[in-house]
Design a protein around this motif. Structure first.
Motif, PDB file in Angstrom:
ATOM      1  N   GLN A  86     -19.830  75.962  40.308  1.00  0.00           N
ATOM      2  CA  GLN A  86     -19.683  76.316  41.710  1.00  0.00           C
ATOM      3  C   GLN A  86     -19.321  75.096  42.553  1.00  0.00           C
ATOM      4  N   ASP A  87     -18.811  75.387  43.766  1.00  0.00           N
ATOM      5  CA  ASP A  87     -18.493  74.351  44.761  1.00  0.00           C
ATOM      6  C   ASP A  87     -17.532  73.299  44.195  1.00  0.00           C
ATOM      7  N   VAL A  88     -16.458  73.770  43.598  1.00  0.00           N
ATOM      8  CA  VAL A  88     -15.460  72.856  43.020  1.00  0.00           C
ATOM      9  C   VAL A  88     -14.435  72.524  44.106  1.00  0.00           C
ATOM     10  N   ASP A  89     -14.815  71.680  45.027  1.00  0.00           N
ATOM     11  CA  ASP A  89     -13.862  71.230  46.042  1.00  0.00           C
ATOM     12  C   ASP A  89     -13.024  70.068  45.509  1.00  0.00           C
ATOM     13  N   ASN A  90     -13.610  69.322  44.583  1.00  0.00           N
ATOM     14  CA  ASN A  90     -12.893  68.253  43.886  1.00  0.00           C
ATOM     15  C   ASN A  90     -13.251  68.345  42.408  1.00  0.00           C
ATOM     16  N   LEU A  91     -12.299  68.022  41.554  1.00  0.00           N
ATOM     17  CA  LEU A  91     -12.503  68.209  40.118  1.00  0.00           C
ATOM     18  C   LEU A  91     -13.075  66.954  39.492  1.00  0.00           C
ATOM     19  N   ASP A  92     -14.108  67.150  38.669  1.00  0.00           N
ATOM     20  CA  ASP A  92     -14.675  66.053  37.896  1.00  0.00           C
ATOM     21  C   ASP A  92     -13.761  65.775  36.702  1.00  0.00           C
ATOM     22  N   PRO A  93     -13.328  64.530  36.513  1.00  0.00           N
ATOM     23  CA  PRO A  93     -12.402  64.221  35.396  1.00  0.00           C
ATOM     24  C   PRO A  93     -12.960  64.578  34.022  1.00  0.00           C
ATOM     25  N   VAL A  94     -14.264  64.762  33.891  1.00  0.00           N
ATOM     26  CA  VAL A  94     -14.831  65.078  32.588  1.00  0.00           C
ATOM     27  C   VAL A  94     -14.323  66.419  32.078  1.00  0.00           C
ATOM     28  N   LEU A  95     -13.847  67.275  32.996  1.00  0.00           N
ATOM     29  CA  LEU A  95     -13.350  68.595  32.590  1.00  0.00           C
ATOM     30  C   LEU A  95     -11.885  68.573  32.156  1.00  0.00           C
ATOM     31  N   ASN A  96     -11.204  67.426  32.331  1.00  0.00           N
ATOM     32  CA  ASN A  96      -9.773  67.387  32.007  1.00  0.00           C
ATOM     33  C   ASN A  96      -9.472  67.791  30.566  1.00  0.00           C
ATOM     34  N   PRO A  97     -10.180  67.252  29.552  1.00  0.00           N
ATOM     35  CA  PRO A  97      -9.877  67.685  28.177  1.00  0.00           C
ATOM     36  C   PRO A  97     -10.123  69.176  27.957  1.00  0.00           C
ATOM     37  N   VAL A  98     -11.118  69.714  28.648  1.00  0.00           N
ATOM     38  CA  VAL A  98     -11.416  71.146  28.483  1.00  0.00           C
ATOM     39  C   VAL A  98     -10.317  71.987  29.134  1.00  0.00           C
ATOM     40  N   LEU A  99      -9.926  71.625  30.360  1.00  0.00           N
ATOM     41  CA  LEU A  99      -8.876  72.380  31.045  1.00  0.00           C
ATOM     42  C   LEU A  99      -7.542  72.260  30.323  1.00  0.00           C
ATOM     43  N   ASN A 100      -7.270  71.077  29.732  1.00  0.00           N
ATOM     44  CA  ASN A 100      -6.017  70.879  29.004  1.00  0.00           C
ATOM     45  C   ASN A 100      -6.070  71.454  27.591  1.00  0.00           C
ATOM     46  N   ARG A 101      -7.271  71.910  27.190  1.00  0.00           N
ATOM     47  CA  ARG A 101      -7.476  72.429  25.822  1.00  0.00           C
ATOM     48  C   ARG A 101      -7.029  71.388  24.780  1.00  0.00           C
ATOM     49  N   GLU A 102      -7.511  70.187  24.963  1.00  0.00           N
ATOM     50  CA  GLU A 102      -7.181  69.094  24.039  1.00  0.00           C
ATOM     51  C   GLU A 102      -8.122  69.171  22.844  1.00  0.00           C
ATOM     52  N   TYR A 103      -7.849  70.110  21.948  1.00  0.00           N
ATOM     53  CA  TYR A 103      -8.697  70.340  20.794  1.00  0.00           C
ATOM     54  C   TYR A 103      -8.169  69.557  19.593  1.00  0.00           C
ATOM     55  N   THR A 104      -9.085  69.106  18.769  1.00  0.00           N
ATOM     56  CA  THR A 104      -8.734  68.470  17.500  1.00  0.00           C
ATOM     57  C   THR A 104      -9.475  69.175  16.384  1.00  0.00           C
ATOM     58  N   LYS A 105      -8.839  69.221  15.220  1.00  0.00           N
ATOM     59  CA  LYS A 105      -9.434  69.899  14.061  1.00  0.00           C
ATOM     60  C   LYS A 105      -9.778  68.855  13.011  1.00  0.00           C
ATOM     61  N   ALA A 106     -10.998  68.968  12.509  1.00  0.00           N
ATOM     62  CA  ALA A 106     -11.460  68.039  11.483  1.00  0.00           C
ATOM     63  C   ALA A 106     -12.337  68.793  10.497  1.00  0.00           C
ATOM     64  N   GLY A 107     -11.811  68.987   9.279  1.00  0.00           N
ATOM     65  CA  GLY A 107     -12.603  69.662   8.239  1.00  0.00           C
ATOM     66  C   GLY A 107     -12.994  71.078   8.599  1.00  0.00           C
ATOM     67  N   GLY A 108     -12.096  71.802   9.246  1.00  0.00           N
ATOM     68  CA  GLY A 108     -12.403  73.174   9.628  1.00  0.00           C
ATOM     69  C   GLY A 108     -13.159  73.291  10.929  1.00  0.00           C
ATOM     70  N   ARG A 109     -13.473  72.192  11.568  1.00  0.00           N
ATOM     71  CA  ARG A 109     -14.184  72.203  12.836  1.00  0.00           C
ATOM     72  C   ARG A 109     -13.190  71.971  13.975  1.00  0.00           C
ATOM     73  N   VAL A 110     -13.421  72.652  15.089  1.00  0.00           N
ATOM     74  CA  VAL A 110     -12.611  72.466  16.296  1.00  0.00           C
ATOM     75  C   VAL A 110     -13.433  71.630  17.276  1.00  0.00           C
ATOM     76  N   LEU A 111     -12.913  70.469  17.639  1.00  0.00           N
ATOM     77  CA  LEU A 111     -13.661  69.532  18.468  1.00  0.00           C
ATOM     78  C   LEU A 111     -12.935  69.306  19.789  1.00  0.00           C
ATOM     79  N   VAL A 112     -13.686  69.007  20.839  1.00  0.00           N
ATOM     80  CA  VAL A 112     -13.147  68.652  22.141  1.00  0.00           C
ATOM     81  C   VAL A 112     -13.999  67.508  22.692  1.00  0.00           C
ATOM     82  N   ARG A 113     -13.325  66.591  23.342  1.00  0.00           N
ATOM     83  CA  ARG A 113     -14.033  65.418  23.878  1.00  0.00           C
ATOM     84  C   ARG A 113     -14.646  65.764  25.233  1.00  0.00           C
TER      85      ARG A 113
END
Length: 600
Positions: A273-300
Motif C-alpha cells: 500500500q501507499d506506493v507513491d514512490n517505488l522501492d528499488p528492492v522491487l525492481n528484480p521482481v517487477l522485471n521478473r529477473e528470474y534465474t534457474k539453478a538445478g530446477g530451482r527458480v530464483l530471484v534476487r
C-alpha cells in the motif's frame, strides 16, 4: 371207408383176436384196416383244422409281414419325427431370433427417432453456435487486438477516456481492414457471469469501470499498480485473495522485506500500500529477473537470492490519484485506475438503492445471472461429452446407450436453460424499470459526492472520503425503509422523501466541517442539485437540519428557503440562470469565486 366201417370195423362180432384166430395174416391186416379207418376219421376231422391252421398261418405270416412293414413305417416315422423335431427346434430358434431382431429393430427405430429428434434440436443450436463461431472467427483478430490493448494500456485512464481510446483503436483497425465487432463488450468478452458474480460477492462495485478493472487485475502480465483513492480496490483484493493468504504491507513497514520474502518463497499474495514512490528492492521482481539453478527458480531480493513460487502475486496500490510515476516504472507495471467517476458512482449508488428498495428484484437478477452462468457452463460441458461420445462410438451409433442418455440429459438441460432465458427477459425488464425509477436519486447522489469533492477547490482542508458518503447513503436507505414501513404514500413521494433525507444527512454531516462563509455556498449547490432532480420537495423550511446565519441585506432572507425559491425560478426558466445566480450572490454576499462554483 364208410363201407369198411360199417361192415368190418363197426361189426361187433369182429375183433383183432377173432380175426387173428381165424387167420394170422388177416389179424394184423384187420388191425391195419382199423387203424387206417381211424386215421381216415381223424384225418377227416383235422383237415378243416389244417386248412384253418394253414389259413391262420397265412394270416399270421401276412400279419407278420404287415407288422414288419409297420415297424419299418414306424421307424421311418420316428426318423421323420426326429427330423421334424430338429427342424421345429431350428424354426423355434429362428423365430426367437426374429423376435429378438424385431425388438432390436423396434428399439433402434425408437432410438433413431429420438436421436434424429434430439439432433434436430441440437442442430438449431449448433447452427447458431457455428454461425456465431464464424462471426467470432471473422472478427477474432480485431477483437483480440482490442482486448489485448485494453488489458495492457487502458487501465490508467478513467471510463470516458477508455471509451474514446477503444473507439480510436477500432477506427484504426477499420482503416487497416481488420474487422472487429462494433458492439464488442469487453467485460463480457473477457469474463464470465460466474466470475462477475464472484467479484461482486467479494465487494467489488457493480459498475462497468470496476468490472473492467477487475478483468485487468485477473488477466495481468505485469504486476498491477492500482490507483485506489476510495479504498474499494483494496477491499476487493483482500477478499478476492483471502484463500491465498494475502498479506498487506507498505514500504514504511519495518517488516516489509520479511513479508516480501515469505510471499515470494511460499507463493502467497502481497499487497503493498501507499506506493507513491517505488522501492528499488522491487525492481528484480517487477522485471521478473528470474534465474534457474538445478530446477530451482530464483530471484534476487536485496542481497540474497530466494526461491520464487509460480503462485506468487504482487499488487501495488496508491491512494493519491494525482501521483506521477516515472516512464521506467510505467513500462514495468500495469496501471489500474479505480478513481471514482460520476458515471461509475452513479452505477454504484443505483445498485445500492436497488438492493435496499427492491431487494427481491435484485435477488432474482443475481440468482438469474448465476443460474445462467452455471447452466451455460453445464450445457457446454454436456455438449463436449456428447461430441466425445459420438466420436468414440464403436459399431452402430444406435447400439450405444450412453449416447442416448447424454443426448437426453443435454435436451433436459437445454430446456432448463431456455426456460431460464425466457424468465430473464421479464426479470431484466423489471430490473430496468426499477433502475429507471431510481435513476434520479442515483444521479443526484453522484452529483452530491462530487459537490463534496469540489469543496477542495474552495479550501484545501475540505476533503471527504467515498466511504463516508456511502455510509450516509446506507443510513438514509435504512431510515427510509423504517419510514416506509410505518406510512403510506405513492412511490414517487417515498422516493422524494428518501432523496431529501439523503440531502439533509449530507448537509448535516458536511456543514460541521465548513467555515460559516462557505456553508451557504454548499447549501445553494445542494439546492441546485436537488431541484435538478425534478422531484417534488418533501421538506419544510424548518427541516434543513441545522441553523445558519448569514450576513445579508434586510430585504433578503437568511434561510435556505430563499435560495430554494430563487433556484426554483431558475429551474423553471433555464435562460435566466446566470441572472438568478447573480441575485443569490447579491442576496447572500457571495464572493466571485463562490458564485463561479455555484454556476458549475
Amino acid at each position: 371207408r364208410k363201407k369198411i366201417q360199417t361192415r368190418f370195423v363197426g361189426d361187433s362180432s369182429l375183433s383183432f383176436e377173432t380175426v387173428n384166430r381165424g387167420s394170422r395174416a388177416a389179424g394184423p391186416l384187420y388191425k391195419w384196416v382199423c387203424s387206417q379207418v381211424s386215421y381216415g376219421e381223424i384225418l377227416l376231422r383235422i383237415k378243416p383244422l389244417k386248412n384253418e391252421l394253414a389259413k391262420l398261418e397265412q394270416d399270421a405270416q401276412k400279419v407278420k409281414d404287415d407288422y414288419e412293414q409297420l415297424q419299418t413305417t414306424i421307424a421311418d416315422l420316428e426318423k421323420s419325427i426326429a427330423t421334424y423335431k430338429e427342424e421345429y427346434a431350428v424354426l423355434i430358434r429362428a423365430t426367437e431370433a426374429i423376435k429378438v431382431e424385431m425388438e432390436t429393430v423396434q428399439t433402434k427405430c425408437q432410438r433413431s427417432g429420438k436421436l434424429l429428434e434430439g439432433l434436430s434440436e441440437e442442430r438449431t443450436r449448433w447452427n447458431a453456435g457455428s454461425q456465431g463461431f464464424k462471426d467470432q472467427v471473422a472478427t477474432l483478430v480485431g477483437d483480440a487486438l482490442l482486448a489485448g490493448a485494453f488489458c495492457a494500456y487502458v487501465g490508467f485512464f478513467d471510463f470516458k477516456q477508455r471509451q474514446l481510446l477503444l473507439q480510436d483503436w477500432a477506427d484504426i483497425l477499420q482503416d487497416y481492414g481488420i474487422a472487429s465487432k462494433s458492439d464488442l463488450s469487453l467485460s463480457q468478452y473477457l469474463s464470465t457471469p460466474a466470475q462477475r458474480l464472484e467479484w461482486q460477492s467479494n465487494r467489488l462495485p457493480s459498475d462497468e469501470l470496476c468490472v473492467e478493472n477487475a478483468i485487468i487485475l485477473n488477466r495481468f502480465n505485469r504486476y498491477p499498480l492500482v490507483v485506489d483513492p476510495s479504498g474499494q480496490a483494496t477491499t476487493f483484493l483482500v477478499r478476492q485473495y483471502e484463500k491465498q493468504k494475502i498479506s498487506k504491507t507498505s514500504f514504511l513497514d519495518p517488516g516489509f522485506m520479511k513479508h516480501l520474502e515469505q510471499a515470494i518463497r511460499f507463493g502467497t499474495t502481497l499487497l503493498v500500500q501507499d506506493v507513491d514512490n517505488l522501492d528499488p528492492v522491487l525492481n528484480p521482481v517487477l522485471n521478473r529477473e528470474y534465474t534457474k539453478a538445478g530446477g530451482r527458480v530464483l530471484v534476487r531480493v536485496g542481497e540474497q537470492e530466494i526461491d520464487c513460487s509460480p503462485a506468487f502475486n504482487l499488487f501495488l496500490t496508491t491512494r493519491d490519484p494525482t501521483a506521477r510515476f516515472t516512464p521506467d516504472l510505467c513500462s514495468r507495471v500495469t496501471f489500474v485506475n479505480f478513481t471514482v467517476t460520476p458515471s461509475s458512482l452513479e452505477s454504484q449508488c443505483l445498485s445500492t438503492v436497488l438492493k435496499s428498495q427492491r431487494p427481491e428484484v435484485d435477488e432474482r437478477r443475481t440468482k438469474l445471472l448465476k443460474l445462467q452462468g452455471e447452466y451455460k457452463a453445464r450445457l457446454r460441458e454436456l455438449e463436449d461429452h456428447l461430441l466425445d461420445a459420438l466420436n468414440s462410438v464403436k459399431g452402430g451409433i444406435l447400439d450405444d446407450d450412453s449416447v442416448m442418455n447424454k443426448l437426453e440429459t443435454l435436451k433436459t438441460e437445454a430446456r432448463q436453460v431456455q426456460a431460464e432465458s425466457d424468465k430473464s427477459e421479464s426479470v431484466m425488464l423489471e430490473v430496468q424499470e426499477s433502475s429507471k425509477f431510481f435513476e434520479p436519486m442515483a444521479r443526484a447522489c453522484s452529483r452530491l459526492y462530487f459537490a463534496m469533492q469540489d469543496l477542495a477547490s474552495v479550501h484545501f482542508l475540505y476533503h471527504f472520503s467515498l466511504q463516508t458518503f456511502l455510509s450516509l447513503l446506507a443510513k438514509a436507505l435504512a431510515e427510509g425503509q423504517e419510514a416506509a414501513a410505518g406510512g403510506g404514500g405513492s412511490e414517487e413521494e417515498k422516493l422524494s422523501k428518501l432523496l431529501d433525507r439523503m440531502f439533509m444527512l449530507v448537509i448535516g454531516r458536511t456543514q460541521k466541517a465548513l467555515l460559516e462563509e462557505d456553508k451557504i455556498l454548499f447549501t445553494l449547490r445542494i439546492a441546485q442539485i436537488r431541484l435538478d432532480t425534478r422531484l417534488p420537495l418533501s421538506l419544510s423550511p424548518a427541516g434543513s437540519g441545522f441553523e445558519m446565519s448569514v450576513k445579508a441585506p434586510p430585504a433578503a432572507s437568511s434561510t435556505v428557503e430563499h435560495a430554494f425559491e430563487v433556484l426554483t425560478q431558475a429551474a423553471t426558466e433555464p435562460p435566466s440562470m446566470p441572472a438568478s445566480v447573480s441575485r443569490v450572490q447579491a442576496d447572500f454576499n457571495l464572493s466571485a469565486t463562490q458564485a463561479n462554483e455555484l454556476c458549475l
